[in-house]
Design a protein around this motif. Structure first.
Motif, PDB file in Angstrom:
ATOM      1  N   UNK A  75      -0.640   0.648  -7.614  1.00 20.97           N
ATOM      2  CA  UNK A  75      -1.345   1.822  -8.120  1.00 20.97           C
ATOM      3  C   UNK A  75      -1.191   2.991  -7.160  1.00 20.97           C
ATOM      4  N   UNK A  76      -0.843   4.138  -7.712  1.00 26.27           N
ATOM      5  CA  UNK A  76      -0.784   5.374  -6.934  1.00 26.27           C
ATOM      6  C   UNK A  76      -1.807   6.329  -7.538  1.00 26.27           C
ATOM      7  N   UNK A  77      -2.737   6.796  -6.711  1.00 28.33           N
ATOM      8  CA  UNK A  77      -3.880   7.562  -7.217  1.00 28.33           C
ATOM      9  C   UNK A  77      -3.917   8.954  -6.614  1.00 28.33           C
ATOM     10  N   UNK A  78      -3.890   9.960  -7.480  1.00 33.22           N
ATOM     11  CA  UNK A  78      -4.041  11.341  -7.034  1.00 33.22           C
ATOM     12  C   UNK A  78      -5.484  11.762  -7.202  1.00 33.22           C
ATOM     13  N   UNK A  79      -6.113  12.231  -6.137  1.00 26.06           N
ATOM     14  CA  UNK A  79      -7.552  12.514  -6.158  1.00 26.06           C
ATOM     15  C   UNK A  79      -7.883  14.010  -6.142  1.00 26.06           C
ATOM     16  N   UNK A  80      -6.908  14.854  -6.444  1.00 30.42           N
ATOM     17  CA  UNK A  80      -7.165  16.289  -6.556  1.00 30.42           C
ATOM     18  C   UNK A  80      -7.991  16.519  -7.817  1.00 30.42           C
ATOM     19  N   UNK A  81      -9.213  17.060  -7.711  1.00 29.43           N
ATOM     20  CA  UNK A  81     -10.045  17.234  -8.905  1.00 29.43           C
ATOM     21  C   UNK A  81      -9.434  18.193  -9.923  1.00 29.43           C
ATOM     22  N   UNK A  82      -8.537  19.048  -9.471  1.00 28.24           N
ATOM     23  CA  UNK A  82      -7.889  19.971 -10.398  1.00 28.24           C
ATOM     24  C   UNK A  82      -6.786  19.286 -11.200  1.00 28.24           C
ATOM     25  N   UNK A 108      -2.400   9.383 -12.072  1.00 28.24           N
ATOM     26  CA  UNK A 108      -2.278   7.941 -11.871  1.00 28.24           C
ATOM     27  C   UNK A 108      -0.868   7.468 -12.206  1.00 28.24           C
ATOM     28  N   UNK A 109      -0.362   6.598 -11.338  1.00 31.08           N
ATOM     29  CA  UNK A 109       0.890   5.911 -11.608  1.00 31.08           C
ATOM     30  C   UNK A 109       0.662   4.419 -11.410  1.00 31.08           C
ATOM     31  N   UNK A 110       1.328   3.625 -12.235  1.00 31.67           N
ATOM     32  CA  UNK A 110       1.283   2.173 -12.095  1.00 31.67           C
ATOM     33  C   UNK A 110       2.719   1.674 -12.041  1.00 31.67           C
ATOM     34  N   UNK A 111       3.039   1.039 -10.926  1.00 34.64           N
ATOM     35  CA  UNK A 111       4.409   0.546 -10.714  1.00 34.64           C
ATOM     36  C   UNK A 111       5.436   1.652 -10.884  1.00 34.64           C
ATOM     37  N   UNK A 112       5.085   2.838 -10.375  1.00 37.14           N
ATOM     38  CA  UNK A 112       6.002   3.971 -10.405  1.00 37.14           C
ATOM     39  C   UNK A 112       6.069   4.717 -11.717  1.00 37.14           C
ATOM     40  N   UNK A 113       5.262   4.311 -12.707  1.00 38.64           N
ATOM     41  CA  UNK A 113       5.272   4.951 -14.021  1.00 38.64           C
ATOM     42  C   UNK A 113       4.051   5.860 -14.171  1.00 38.64           C
ATOM     43  N   UNK A 114       4.274   7.090 -14.627  1.00 40.41           N
ATOM     44  CA  UNK A 114       3.175   8.010 -14.910  1.00 40.41           C
ATOM     45  C   UNK A 114       2.398   7.476 -16.111  1.00 40.41           C
ATOM     46  N   UNK A 115       1.122   7.121 -15.895  1.00 43.72           N
ATOM     47  CA  UNK A 115       0.332   6.528 -16.975  1.00 43.72           C
ATOM     48  C   UNK A 115      -0.853   7.401 -17.381  1.00 43.72           C
ATOM     49  N   UNK A 126     -10.451  -1.366  -3.015  1.00 44.10           N
ATOM     50  CA  UNK A 126      -9.539  -0.221  -3.040  1.00 44.10           C
ATOM     51  C   UNK A 126     -10.358   1.069  -3.074  1.00 44.10           C
ATOM     52  N   UNK A 127     -11.364   1.108  -3.927  1.00 45.36           N
ATOM     53  CA  UNK A 127     -12.211   2.299  -4.059  1.00 45.36           C
ATOM     54  C   UNK A 127     -12.959   2.591  -2.757  1.00 45.36           C
ATOM     55  N   UNK A 128     -13.484   1.555  -2.133  1.00 39.03           N
ATOM     56  CA  UNK A 128     -14.220   1.742  -0.884  1.00 39.03           C
ATOM     57  C   UNK A 128     -13.313   2.235   0.237  1.00 39.03           C
ATOM     58  N   UNK A 129     -12.062   1.788   0.226  1.00 34.17           N
ATOM     59  CA  UNK A 129     -11.110   2.274   1.224  1.00 34.17           C
ATOM     60  C   UNK A 129     -10.852   3.767   1.042  1.00 34.17           C
ATOM     61  N   UNK A 130     -10.732   4.208  -0.208  1.00 38.37           N
ATOM     62  CA  UNK A 130     -10.520   5.638  -0.483  1.00 38.37           C
ATOM     63  C   UNK A 130     -11.739   6.442  -0.046  1.00 38.37           C
ATOM     64  N   UNK A 131     -12.916   5.934  -0.357  1.00 39.06           N
ATOM     65  CA  UNK A 131     -14.153   6.630   0.003  1.00 39.06           C
ATOM     66  C   UNK A 131     -14.283   6.764   1.518  1.00 39.06           C
ATOM     67  N   UNK A 132     -13.986   5.696   2.232  1.00 43.22           N
ATOM     68  CA  UNK A 132     -14.149   5.715   3.690  1.00 43.22           C
ATOM     69  C   UNK A 132     -13.211   6.708   4.366  1.00 43.22           C
ATOM     70  N   UNK A 133     -12.105   7.020   3.711  1.00 43.28           N
ATOM     71  CA  UNK A 133     -11.145   7.943   4.309  1.00 43.28           C
ATOM     72  C   UNK A 133     -11.312   9.381   3.870  1.00 43.28           C
ATOM     73  N   UNK A 134     -12.338   9.658   3.067  1.00 41.90           N
ATOM     74  CA  UNK A 134     -12.522  11.014   2.529  1.00 41.90           C
ATOM     75  C   UNK A 134     -13.727  11.709   3.159  1.00 41.90           C
ATOM     76  N   UNK A 135     -13.567  12.957   3.589  1.00 34.55           N
ATOM     77  CA  UNK A 135     -14.717  13.673   4.133  1.00 34.55           C
ATOM     78  C   UNK A 135     -15.770  13.998   3.078  1.00 34.55           C
TER      79      UNK A 135
END
Length: 226
Positions: A73-80, A84-91, A120-129
């Motif tokens: 999973x590749x997750x873009x977190x820009x609110x604008x 999301x990509x899964x296995x390199x595919x734009x989903x 996975x979610x907690x890891x993202x949260x811990x790395x975000x200001x």
């Protein structure tokens, strides 16, 4: 709109059923506080897409778990522009389709899948200001120490109208589907949809997006301001 707060670190947990306005409001709020945005429901949808692509039987829990563990999973977190990509595919579009929507509750009910994605979610949260996280179990499971915990809700009719407008679907059919998903999500054994005991309920029926965001900013100000 209330003046935005931009503390050094801030976690906002937004829970609630489908159609309550979580996604739009959470993205607006994340932008207002110069933070990032995480749609946890989309993560479950992306895994569901991968399972469906494989042709696996949804009732074959071991196979579904194996696919989930192997999905990149590749997750873009820009609110604008969340992406999301899964296995390199734009989903981004595929995960909002009827096939995924009809299957996601079954996949999300599997404890091993939830455990993997919660980590996975907690890891993202811990790395975000500063981050706004939306889903079904954010305040109770994913981010129990969030600075602000909100449970968004709305009447069944309002939720159906919003969702059908987004998806260009029949309102009656949409309301029936939302009721089906609510029942599945609230009755599953692992991390069911529920309001955390210390979360504030906000009924968005009849409220505009700006009005909801303003109220959340005011609530956040009261939580994190000195």
């Amino acid at each position: 709109m209330a003046e935005a707060v931009r503390p050094e670190r801030c976690v906002v947990a937004v829970d609630g059923p489908s159609g309550s306005g979580k996604s739009t409001v959470s993205r607006r709020l994340a932008t207002a506080i110069d933070g990032i945005y995480l749609d946890t429901g989309a993560m479950y949808r992306a895994i569901t897409w991968a399972v469906l692509q494989s042709g696996a039987d949804l009732s074959d829990v071991d196979t579904v778990v194996k696919i989930a563990m192997e999905t990149d999973l590749s997750i873009g977190t820009d609110p604008q522009a969340p992406h999301f990509e899964a296995n390199g595919v734009d989903v981004d579009a595929a995960i909002r389709g009827p096939e995924v929507t009809g299957a996601v509750s079954a996949v999300a009910a599997i404890p091993q899948v939830r455990a993997m994605l919660v980590q996975f979610q907690q890891d993202i949260i811990s790395g975000a200001p500063r981050i706004v996280v939306e889903g079904r179990d954010i305040a109770s499971v994913v981010a129990p120490n969030a600075d602000l915990k909100v449970y968004l809700t709305a009447s069944a009719a309002a939720r159906a109208q919003r969702r059908s407008a987004e998806d260009a679907t029949d309102v009656v059919a949409t309301e029936a589907d939302l009721a089906r998903r609510d029942q599945l999500d609230s009755s599953r054994a692992a991390d069911p949809l529920r309001q955390a005991s210390d979360a504030t309920t906000l009924d968005t029926t009849g409220m505009g997006i700006d009005e909801v965001v303003t109220q959340l900013l005011s609530m956040l100000n009261s939580k994190v301001s000195p």
